[in-house]
Enzyme design. Structure first.
Site, PDB file in Angstrom:
ATOM      1  N   GLY A 414       0.828  -1.198   0.000  1.00 19.48           N
ATOM      2  CA  GLY A 414       0.000   0.000   0.000  1.00 19.48           C
ATOM      3  C   GLY A 414       0.864   1.251   0.000  1.00 19.48           C
ATOM      4  O   GLY A 414       2.013   1.253  -0.459  1.00 19.48           O
ATOM      5  N   SER A 415       0.329   2.326   0.577  1.00 12.62           N
ATOM      6  CA  SER A 415       0.965   3.645   0.435  1.00 12.62           C
ATOM      7  C   SER A 415       2.284   3.823   1.189  1.00 12.62           C
ATOM      8  O   SER A 415       2.957   4.842   1.008  1.00 12.62           O
ATOM      9  CB  SER A 415      -0.013   4.734   0.889  1.00 12.62           C
ATOM     10  OG  SER A 415      -1.124   4.785   0.010  1.00 12.62           O
ATOM     11  N   VAL A 416       2.680   2.870   2.029  1.00 10.62           N
ATOM     12  CA  VAL A 416       3.989   3.009   2.692  1.00 10.62           C
ATOM     13  C   VAL A 416       5.129   2.936   1.686  1.00 10.62           C
ATOM     14  O   VAL A 416       6.270   3.280   2.014  1.00 10.62           O
ATOM     15  CB  VAL A 416       4.194   1.945   3.800  1.00 10.62           C
ATOM     16  CG1 VAL A 416       3.400   2.285   5.042  1.00 10.62           C
ATOM     17  CG2 VAL A 416       3.857   0.545   3.300  1.00 10.62           C
TER      18      VAL A 416
END
Length: 675
Positions: A414-416
């Protein structure tokens, strides 16, 4: 006349041959004997024994004794050497019909090298044409110490298995007192069946196994019959056991895992070697009775931990006098000191409260691994001291999958992953600091080739979005646009620079992170989705933590370490971004927390400044599905000290607030650590 002349050379040759056979020297004969000995051809050696020797030592005893001793003591590489007698010595021996030849024996054994000196006496025996030299043999040829009798003994001493310790020398796997629980059959009383069932339930074993132990031939009414070992820390079970009239204990030494489930996947456990394992392992190192590492560091460093058995070959006389023929001292196993902080490991594990997920904590300056957590987990002591089939079935059928080591696996980030995409774009010039991109609405499509698919973002923007703002608000559209702009080749090459598709240089086997199932990206939609951590992107918690180290180390990605004596601070990759770009990303990650619009604003409640990045990985089976299970991520660190970085993922956070649920956990851990 010609015939007579022709026959003369033949007769002369036969005469010479006959003479030379009769006059075989003791040295030549002993040469042949030694050749048989070196080849361990004991029957042929016996055939060269003197009449006196064969009468005293029958052929069966002679050959069997040699074979049994050489086999039991693992004798090999036998080499016999001696000095060649002088011509004068040979002549004298030929006259007397008796020769003495001193010799030296060297051999390898289970207890190490053996060397001894002895003398062989050869006598001439046999009638005329069958006359030859024969060896006066006695048991001293095997070992001089048993020339006049004595019993050969083999003594072994088990090594102490090395311990596994954390960075502060706290025990992760140690040898300590455990209780061997036993039953006194005569004290089972009238309710024997009920009491055996109680014992079985408490020890997680079957009544059948208890009965098998009690029915052994050697068992008598008042004897201690061992059934299972239990760690002393298992007080609840022990207290209930000791209330039963038939149960007693005795102290023995055993393997103990003080942190139990918290370190189960990292440390593993030991168990009896199986036939299948023995086939694959070095037979010079492992034997059928060995205990070996089954998982984790116990398995990874088994050779260093196990040590070497001590062995002693002795001869004991009837008088009781003992002589040591060879000795290999016991070598205890090596202690393994890790970089792990056991208390931090336990703190992170407990924060999961039984939920599934994984986490890695590192020192981002040195690369030292402070924690590797997989939740839920199993109790290693259950496996070590015998797990029941019902308990094993329970673990295997648990939907949370406690037997799976999640920190060794990879997941959709995801956005990490966006700080990595940002770093790649900054480095190749696709992303320029302060340069905004005008984005309208909550969705964006790359064009006709995308069909109906659109990238969505959480909130709209009234101003052009630059990289800092995109990280603060976690703008999917911004990163998708920039990835498409730079193209798949630059993006994939950039990810490779960050270690994707490469083996993690780490002492524990961690699955390699990948940009896609094929290792390449040939589809623009997949490229766009990959830029913000979806698509087919897969990364481990530890590798993810390492990808943030260039941001804190002026562009240098640190190599992770697990052993405390390893050289730390070593670069895995260099010059991934410039110092200026690293500072920009540090500032952005701090604002992800400090800005009211930041996705990790919940960490702002901490009494220390925290920086980091959130991520919510949607686990949809296809692009057509509107929603699916979600894994929540947060990578966070104290922005001032920068001495610890935690990469944490919790599975199925869709009903718990998504990534904010993980932000809260990491924040609490960092506050505990830094208080």
């Amino acid at each position: 006349m010609k015939k007579l002349i022709l026959l003369l050379p033949v007769l002369l040759l036969l005469l010479i041959s006959a003479c030379s056979e009769d006059e075989t020297t003791p040295q030549e004969r002993f040469d042949k004997y030694v050749s048989h000995w070196n080849q361990q051809e004991f029957s042929k050696m016996y055939e060269m024994s003197s009449e006196k020797s064969t009468k005293k030592y029958p052929t069966g005893d002679y050959v069997k004794r040699y074979k049994d001793i050489y086999k039991d003591l693992e004798i090999n590489n036998v080499k016999i050497s001696y000095k060649k007698p002088s011509e004068k010595q040979t002549e004298k021996a030929m006259e007397k019909g008796k020769a003495t030849i001193p010799f030296t024996v060297k051999m390898d054994s289970i207890a190490g090298p053996i060397k001894f000196d002895y003398k062989a006496t050869l006598v001439k025996e046999g009638e005329e044409d069958k006359e030859n030299w024969y060896v006066n043999w006695n048991p001293g040829f095997i070992f001089p110490a048993i020339k006049n009798g004595g019993k050969i003994g083999l003594e072994t001493e088990e090594p102490r298995r090395g311990e596994i310790l954390d960075r502060n020398r706290m025990p992760l796997a140690i040898n300590d007192v455990v209780y061997e629980i036993g039953i006194i059959p005569g004290k089972l009383g009238a309710n024997a069946k009920q009491q055996k069932q109680q014992i079985a339930d408490l020890l997680n074993i079957s009544v059948e196994s208890i009965n098998n132990s009690l029915n052994a031939d050697w068992v008598k009414s008042g004897m201690f019959v061992p059934v299972k070992k239990v760690p002393t820390s298992n007080e609840s079970v022990l207290n209930q056991l000791f209330e039963l009239s038939s149960v007693v204990k005795r102290d023995v030494t055993g393997r103990v895992y003080p942190y139990g489930k918290a370190t189960a996947h990292l440390i593993g456990y030991v168990g009896k070697i199986t036939a299948e394992e023995l086939e694959k392992l070095d037979s010079d190192v492992y034997s059928p009775n060995d205990m070996i590492g089954k998982r984790g560091l116990e398995q990874r460093f088994d050779k260093r931990l196990k040590g070497e058995e001590g062995v002693k070959i002795t001869v004991t006389k009837e008088s009781g006098e003992t002589t040591v023929i060879a000795e290999k001292p016991v070598q205890d196993g090596e202690n393994i000191v890790t970089t792990i902080d056991a208390e931090l490991q336990q703190r992170i594990f407990q924060s999961y409260e039984g939920k599934a997920g994984t986490a890695a904590a590192i020192d981002p300056k040195t690369g030292e691994t402070l924690a590797l957590v997989s939740s839920p987990a199993f109790n290693p002591n259950d496996f070590l001291y015998g797990i029941s089939q019902s308990k094993l079935d329970e673990l295997q059928n648990d939907p949370q999958k406690p037997l799976i080591n999640r920190f060794a696996a990879t997941f959709t980030p995801g956005s990490v992953i966006k700080p990595v995409t940002a770093a790649i774009g900054l480095n190749n010039g696709t992303i320029k600091p302060g340069e905004g991109v005008k984005i309208n609405g909550l969705t964006w499509s790359g064009g006709a080739g995308w069909g109906d698919y659109e990238v969505t973002r959480v909130s709209t923007s009234s101003q052009p979005v630059d990289v800092t703002n995109a990280l603060i608000r976690s703008d999917n559209i911004y990163f998708a646009m920039k990835a498409v702009e730079m193209g798949a080749e630059k993006y994939v090459n950039g990810m490779k620079q960050f270690g994707f598709g490469k083996k993690l240089p780490f002492k524990y086997p961690i699955q390699s992170s990948t940009v896609s199932s094929s290792g390449s990206i040939n589809d623009e939609v997949l490229l766009a989705n990959s830029s913000y951590g979806q698509g087919e992107l897969q990364v481990s918690a530890l590798h993810l933590a390492m990808t943030y180290t260039p941001i804190l180390n002026k562009g240098k990605m640190i190599k992770p370490t697990l052993l405390l004596d390893a050289k730390d601070g070593q670069a895995w990759k260099k010059n991934l971004i410039s110092k200026k770009q690293a500072n920009l990303l540090q500032d952005a990650l701090r604002k992800v927390v400090s800005s009211p619009k930041g996705t990790a604003n919940g960490a702002q409640r901490a009494d220390l400044p925290i920086a980091g990045k959130t991520g919510t990985a949607e686990l949809k089976k296809s692009l057509d599905v509107e929603s699916g299970p979600e894994n929540g991520w947060f990578v966070g660190y104290p922005s001032k000290s920068k001495d610890i970085l935690i990469s944490m993922m919790v599975e199925h956070t869709e009903d718990n607030g998504g990534s904010s649920y993980v932000v809260d956990k990491v924040t609490n851990i960092l506050m505990d650590v830094k208080q």
